[in-house]
Design a protein around this motif. Structure first.
Motif, short mmCIF file in Angstrom:
data_model
loop_
_atom_site.label_atom_id
_atom_site.label_comp_id
_atom_site.label_asym_id
_atom_site.label_seq_id
_atom_site.Cartn_x
_atom_site.Cartn_y
_atom_site.Cartn_z
N MET A 1 0.83 -1.21 0.00
CA MET A 1 0.00 0.00 0.00
C MET A 1 0.86 1.26 0.00
SD MET A 1 -3.12 0.96 -0.13
CE MET A 1 -4.14 2.40 0.17
N LYS A 2 1.92 1.23 0.80
CA LYS A 2 2.81 2.38 0.90
C LYS A 2 3.47 2.67 -0.44
CE LYS A 2 6.68 4.18 3.60
NZ LYS A 2 7.65 3.88 4.68
N LYS A 3 3.86 1.62 -1.16
CA LYS A 3 4.50 1.80 -2.46
C LYS A 3 3.54 2.44 -3.46
CE LYS A 3 7.87 -1.96 -2.09
NZ LYS A 3 8.34 -3.24 -2.70
N TRP A 4 2.28 2.05 -3.42
CA TRP A 4 1.30 2.62 -4.33
C TRP A 4 1.09 4.10 -4.03
CZ3 TRP A 4 0.01 0.57 -8.69
CH2 TRP A 4 0.04 -0.83 -8.86
N ILE A 5 1.10 4.47 -2.76
CA ILE A 5 0.94 5.88 -2.40
C ILE A 5 2.12 6.70 -2.92
CG2 ILE A 5 0.83 7.50 -0.47
CD1 ILE A 5 -0.64 5.35 1.12
N ILE A 6 3.34 6.18 -2.71
CA ILE A 6 4.53 6.88 -3.19
C ILE A 6 4.52 7.00 -4.71
CG2 ILE A 6 7.05 6.76 -3.35
CD1 ILE A 6 7.05 5.38 -0.62
N ALA A 7 4.12 5.90 -5.39
CA ALA A 7 4.06 5.94 -6.85
C ALA A 7 3.03 6.94 -7.34
CB ALA A 7 3.74 4.54 -7.39
N SER A 8 1.89 7.02 -6.66
CA SER A 8 0.85 7.97 -7.05
C SER A 8 1.32 9.41 -6.88
CB SER A 8 -0.42 7.72 -6.23
OG SER A 8 -0.90 6.41 -6.43
N ILE A 9 1.99 9.68 -5.74
CA ILE A 9 2.51 11.02 -5.50
C ILE A 9 3.55 11.38 -6.56
CG2 ILE A 9 3.85 12.44 -3.89
CD1 ILE A 9 2.55 10.87 -1.61
N PHE A 10 4.40 10.42 -6.90
CA PHE A 10 5.44 10.66 -7.91
C PHE A 10 4.80 11.00 -9.26
CE2 PHE A 10 8.11 9.06 -11.37
CZ PHE A 10 9.28 9.76 -11.14
N LEU A 11 3.78 10.24 -9.66
CA LEU A 11 3.12 10.49 -10.94
C LEU A 11 2.44 11.84 -10.96
CD1 LEU A 11 1.62 6.96 -11.75
CD2 LEU A 11 3.57 8.09 -12.86
N VAL A 12 1.82 12.22 -9.85
CA VAL A 12 1.15 13.52 -9.78
C VAL A 12 2.17 14.66 -9.90
CG1 VAL A 12 -0.15 15.07 -8.26
CG2 VAL A 12 -0.82 12.68 -8.47
N VAL A 13 3.28 14.55 -9.15
CA VAL A 13 4.32 15.58 -9.21
C VAL A 13 4.92 15.67 -10.61
CG1 VAL A 13 6.59 16.25 -8.34
CG2 VAL A 13 4.86 15.39 -6.75
N ALA A 14 5.17 14.51 -11.22
CA ALA A 14 5.73 14.51 -12.57
C ALA A 14 4.77 15.15 -13.57
CB ALA A 14 6.07 13.07 -12.99
N SER A 15 3.50 14.82 -13.46
CA SER A 15 2.51 15.37 -14.39
C SER A 15 2.37 16.88 -14.21
CB SER A 15 1.15 14.69 -14.16
OG SER A 15 1.24 13.30 -14.36
N LEU A 16 2.31 17.34 -12.95
CA LEU A 16 2.21 18.77 -12.70
C LEU A 16 3.45 19.53 -13.19
CD1 LEU A 16 0.61 18.79 -9.13
CD2 LEU A 16 -0.51 19.33 -11.30
N SER A 17 4.63 18.93 -12.98
CA SER A 17 5.87 19.57 -13.43
C SER A 17 5.91 19.67 -14.95
CB SER A 17 7.08 18.79 -12.92
OG SER A 17 7.10 18.73 -11.52
N LEU A 18 5.48 18.60 -15.62
CA LEU A 18 5.47 18.61 -17.08
C LEU A 18 4.46 19.63 -17.60
CD1 LEU A 18 6.66 17.29 -19.60
CD2 LEU A 18 4.83 15.60 -19.50
N ALA A 19 3.29 19.69 -16.98
CA ALA A 19 2.28 20.66 -17.40
C ALA A 19 2.77 22.09 -17.17
CB ALA A 19 0.98 20.42 -16.64
#
Length: 359
Positions: A1-19
């Motif tokens: 569960m913890k890994k999925w949370i970290i992966a979700s946060i990473f994807l959100v940060v990456a998407s926001l940075s790219l946008a």
């Protein structure tokens, strides 16, 4: 569960940075235009005095201003570029380009690539964390710390006249080795072995190279590419040898130490069998790592070498002018790699015998 949370946060940060980087033209002082339409007006084949062929393409561009007082308005201009892209670039739709005004006409002078850099950076970080997990994260942190240390040392040397660049390089080498290896493997016996092996092999290889330089009076080394420096270029080159040799030497030292300590934990492993396995592993990695180091150094000179060859410059002059320093760097690193294998093997076996792990 913890890994999925970290992966979700990473994807959100990456998407926001790219946008953000795709839509951050407002924060730039230079005018930026988004290319909307590209029409090829003319294509022409050109041949220089050395019979090198290229094609010049004339493009009619329609774009939209992304920042400044003209934001949202359209602009049209004629863009001329070569297919080789040696000193210019062809424009494509949806490109963002920086504009400058020359003789009353707007011209595209550079492509805005920050979103590409951000995408590549997050891609690298993502794969590093996916494959390396916790160790990958610590590797990333150590990489960032090492970059900051290197920048600080260069800044100190440039701003201060009485600081020895060689001394700075030695201090940096020690810091790089300790930070990189400890962050990956923690404070363990194999880490201590890898640290000592890396430092000893690096500095011994540097001493060997300096002896060769003194014996040959540095004949064949061409420092022309470094003569634009306002500091002694020979000192800069030697400092680069120290830093440049570390990567491959650390790799070999850590590989040897990890392999030997792992094999020592297996049942029925004797000193003779462990030594033989270590020698076999060393022979296997020695050739590949040396080749990687050689190709990594030489690859940077390929564009200039092609330019020399295409203009009918003799091969011996081309190689001596472009590869002499790169070959010296590769030689220093290769000597360090070769030395790291027996040093690591000897230190590991000595430690394991002292701790009575093997007999």
């Amino acid at each position: 569960m913890k890994k999925w949370i970290i992966a979700s946060i990473f994807l959100v940060v990456a998407s926001l940075s790219l946008a953000f980087t795709w839509n951050n033209a407002t924060y730039y002082d230079k005018p930026i235009v988004k290319v909307q339409e590209v029409t090829v007006v003319e294509e022409e084949t050109v041949v220089d005095s050395y019979r090198n062929e290229d094609r010049l393409v004339t493009q009619q561009i329609v774009g939209e201003w992304q920042n400044g007082k003209k934001k949202g308005k359209q602009v049209e201009w004629t863009h001329i570029a070569s297919c080789s892209g040696a000193a210019d670039f062809l424009l494509k739709e949806r490109m963002h380009v920086f504009m400058e005004r020359h003789q009353g006409e707007w011209m595209a002078v550079q492509v805005k690539r920050d979103h590409v850099v951000v995408l590549a950076m997050f891609g690298f970080i993502g794969f590093l964390l996916l494959v390396g997990g916790r160790q990958g994260m610590f590797s990333l942190i150590s990489f960032g710390v090492n970059v900051l240390l290197l920048y600080g040392a260069i800044h100190l040397y440039v701003q201060t006249n009485n600081v020895s660049l060689i001394a700075l390089a030695i201090i940096l080498a020690i810091c790089f080795v300790v930070i990189s290896l400890v962050s990956v493997s923690g404070l363990s016996p194999k880490t201590y072995v890898a640290i000592v092996t890396s430092l000893v092999a690096t500095f011994v290889s540097l001493g060997v190279v300096l002896l060769i330089f003194a014996w040959t009076n540095e004949r064949g080394l061409n420092y022309e590419e470094m003569q634009f420096l306002s500091r002694p270029y020979r000192t800069v080159f030697i400092a680069g040898l120290i830093i440049g040799s570390l990567g491959a030497v650390m790799d070999v030292a850590m590989t040897m130490a990890s392999t030997l300590f792992e094999l020592a934990e297996q049942p029925n492993v004797t000193l003779v069998r462990l030594k033989g396995a270590g020698e076999e592993v060393g022979r296997d990695i020695m050739g590949t790592i040396t080749s990687i180091l050689f190709f990594a150094y030489m690859s940077g000179s390929v564009p200039v070498m092609l330019l020399y060859v295409m203009n009918d410059v003799p091969l011996n002059y081309t190689f001596s002018m472009n590869l002499s320093l790169e070959f010296a760097r590769a030689l220093a690193g290769s000597i360090g790699i070769v030395l790291a294998i027996p040093i690591s093997l000897h230190m590991t076996l000595r430690y394991l015998r002292r701790k009575k792990v093997i007999t």
